[in-house]
Write a protein that holds these residues in place. Sequence first.
Motif, PDB file in Angstrom:
ATOM      1  N   UNK A 226      40.780  60.361  43.125  1.00  0.00           N
ATOM      2  CA  UNK A 226      41.434  59.350  43.949  1.00  0.00           C
ATOM      3  C   UNK A 226      42.617  58.769  43.165  1.00  0.00           C
ATOM      4  N   UNK A 227      43.748  58.692  43.829  1.00  0.00           N
ATOM      5  CA  UNK A 227      45.018  58.246  43.223  1.00  0.00           C
ATOM      6  C   UNK A 227      44.838  56.971  42.384  1.00  0.00           C
ATOM      7  N   UNK A 228      44.231  55.949  43.013  1.00  0.00           N
ATOM      8  CA  UNK A 228      44.121  54.648  42.346  1.00  0.00           C
ATOM      9  C   UNK A 228      43.184  54.704  41.147  1.00  0.00           C
ATOM     10  N   UNK A 229      42.201  55.605  41.185  1.00  0.00           N
ATOM     11  CA  UNK A 229      41.286  55.745  40.050  1.00  0.00           C
ATOM     12  C   UNK A 229      41.990  56.407  38.875  1.00  0.00           C
ATOM     13  N   UNK A 230      42.656  57.515  39.132  1.00  0.00           N
ATOM     14  CA  UNK A 230      43.199  58.290  38.010  1.00  0.00           C
ATOM     15  C   UNK A 230      44.411  57.608  37.391  1.00  0.00           C
ATOM     16  N   UNK A 232      44.699  54.294  37.264  1.00  0.00           N
ATOM     17  CA  UNK A 232      44.320  52.973  36.758  1.00  0.00           C
ATOM     18  C   UNK A 232      44.894  51.834  37.589  1.00  0.00           C
ATOM     19  N   UNK A 233      44.874  51.979  38.912  1.00  0.00           N
ATOM     20  CA  UNK A 233      45.382  50.912  39.786  1.00  0.00           C
ATOM     21  C   UNK A 233      44.266  49.998  40.287  1.00  0.00           C
ATOM     22  N   UNK A 234      43.020  50.431  40.081  1.00  0.00           N
ATOM     23  CA  UNK A 234      41.882  49.626  40.542  1.00  0.00           C
ATOM     24  C   UNK A 234      41.393  48.708  39.445  1.00  0.00           C
ATOM     25  N   UNK A 235      40.742  47.635  39.854  1.00  0.00           N
ATOM     26  CA  UNK A 235      39.979  46.895  38.864  1.00  0.00           C
ATOM     27  C   UNK A 235      38.507  47.015  39.248  1.00  0.00           C
ATOM     28  N   UNK A 236      37.628  46.651  38.344  1.00  0.00           N
ATOM     29  CA  UNK A 236      36.198  46.732  38.636  1.00  0.00           C
ATOM     30  C   UNK A 236      35.603  48.069  38.232  1.00  0.00           C
ATOM     31  N   UNK A 237      34.435  48.359  38.819  1.00  0.00           N
ATOM     32  CA  UNK A 237      33.648  49.538  38.428  1.00  0.00           C
ATOM     33  C   UNK A 237      34.400  50.850  38.674  1.00  0.00           C
ATOM     34  N   UNK A 238      34.290  51.743  37.716  1.00  0.00           N
ATOM     35  CA  UNK A 238      34.860  53.095  37.893  1.00  0.00           C
ATOM     36  C   UNK A 238      33.733  54.100  37.695  1.00  0.00           C
ATOM     37  N   UNK A 239      33.650  55.086  38.579  1.00  0.00           N
ATOM     38  CA  UNK A 239      32.583  56.088  38.492  1.00  0.00           C
ATOM     39  C   UNK A 239      32.721  56.898  37.200  1.00  0.00           C
ATOM     40  N   UNK A 240      31.573  57.424  36.740  1.00  0.00           N
ATOM     41  CA  UNK A 240      31.539  58.215  35.495  1.00  0.00           C
ATOM     42  C   UNK A 240      32.504  59.405  35.549  1.00  0.00           C
ATOM     43  N   UNK A 241      32.694  59.967  36.779  1.00  0.00           N
ATOM     44  CA  UNK A 241      33.505  61.180  36.874  1.00  0.00           C
ATOM     45  C   UNK A 241      35.015  60.920  36.841  1.00  0.00           C
ATOM     46  N   UNK A 243      38.508  59.928  35.149  1.00  0.00           N
ATOM     47  CA  UNK A 243      39.250  59.679  33.913  1.00  0.00           C
ATOM     48  C   UNK A 243      40.545  58.982  34.292  1.00  0.00           C
ATOM     49  N   UNK A 244      40.862  57.916  33.557  1.00  0.00           N
ATOM     50  CA  UNK A 244      42.118  57.204  33.826  1.00  0.00           C
ATOM     51  C   UNK A 244      43.224  57.860  33.012  1.00  0.00           C
ATOM     52  N   UNK A 245      44.180  58.432  33.712  1.00  0.00           N
ATOM     53  CA  UNK A 245      45.282  59.115  33.036  1.00  0.00           C
ATOM     54  C   UNK A 245      46.475  58.189  32.852  1.00  0.00           C
ATOM     55  N   UNK A 246      46.395  56.987  33.392  1.00  0.00           N
ATOM     56  CA  UNK A 246      47.470  55.999  33.223  1.00  0.00           C
ATOM     57  C   UNK A 246      46.859  54.626  33.488  1.00  0.00           C
ATOM     58  N   UNK A 247      47.602  53.574  33.151  1.00  0.00           N
ATOM     59  CA  UNK A 247      47.122  52.209  33.409  1.00  0.00           C
ATOM     60  C   UNK A 247      48.198  51.461  34.194  1.00  0.00           C
ATOM     61  N   UNK A 251      50.567  47.797  33.960  1.00  0.00           N
ATOM     62  CA  UNK A 251      52.041  47.869  34.001  1.00  0.00           C
ATOM     63  C   UNK A 251      52.579  47.054  35.183  1.00  0.00           C
ATOM     64  N   UNK A 252      51.865  47.082  36.318  1.00  0.00           N
ATOM     65  CA  UNK A 252      52.292  46.296  37.485  1.00  0.00           C
ATOM     66  C   UNK A 252      52.176  44.802  37.187  1.00  0.00           C
ATOM     67  N   UNK A 253      51.109  44.415  36.514  1.00  0.00           N
ATOM     68  CA  UNK A 253      50.931  42.996  36.166  1.00  0.00           C
ATOM     69  C   UNK A 253      52.040  42.562  35.206  1.00  0.00           C
TER      70      UNK A 253
END
Length: 300
Positions: A226-230, A232-241, A243-247, A251-253
């Motif tokens: 999912x775009x927002x997961x990979x 790093x656009x979401x906050x809160x819980x992220x599933x084990x599967x 990987x965040x390839x960016x944050x 950067x938006x904050x």
Amino acid sequence: MSGGHRYRRASKATTLATLAAKKAANEPIVMVTAYDHPSARIADEVGVDLVLVGDSAANVVLGYESTVPVTVAEMLVLTGAVRRGLESALLVADLPFGSYEASDEQAVRTAQRFVKEAGADAIKLERGGTSVARARAVIQAGIPVMGHVGLTPQAATALGGYRVQGRTAVQAEQLIHDALDLQSAGCFAIVLEAVPAAVTELLAPLLSCVVIGIGAGSATDGQVLVWHDLLGLNHGHVAKFVRRFADLRAEAIRGLGAYAAAVRQREFPAPENTYLMAPEELEALRTRLEAGSAQPGSQN
Ligand code: KIV
């Protein structure tokens, strides 16, 4: 019918044949979700093979608690925006919960709307069971279908929550049967979500259609996130599967905070952000204003 999804298709655009060829050549297939025009442009620029307008839009862009409430109308708007941003990737749209389960006719009608009104190349629907007949009906109507087994969020309540599926032999056997049934129905691809890697390793060799994994290990033809997961656009819980390839959230904050500070300090807009007026026009304006042209009711 609104139509209006005008878009260009690149000469090297991804097709079902391209995907099958990649599978045959053991070339990994890249799939990502997207929900808007700029994201679609970025996905195409990177050379992603498949873009899914997932009903995960419900959670990640529309703020619903689950995927269940998202409507066909909402998904059509998002799919149309993605369509206008893509030239190369194959566009798959998720049929939302409640838009295809009741009958083959309902499934075909909804799938046709995504193709006709929003420009989708293919649709995705969830689960085995009655969804197999729905998939077959949509395929017979000429629309390619991607299946989805394992953790199928539309059925999260029935599955006992957002949890790994196929952990027992009985569950895994059912999952394998569902995937084989979807393949027999003619699905060009199947997503396996949140299943033990060992189950994928047993199932994948049985499937001649394209197998895309998300939390299903590496024995697949490709992966989806999912775009927002990979990014790093979401906050809160992220599933084990995931990987965040960016944050991008950080950067938006940072960027938004800098904008707010610049406005508050009257440092923005700077001269380079400001339009100029010819001095003689400005002088003429001053003269007109002094002559009273700016009094209420006076217009000459
Ligand atoms: O809705 C979605 O984003 C999906 C993917 C996780 C496969 O179904």
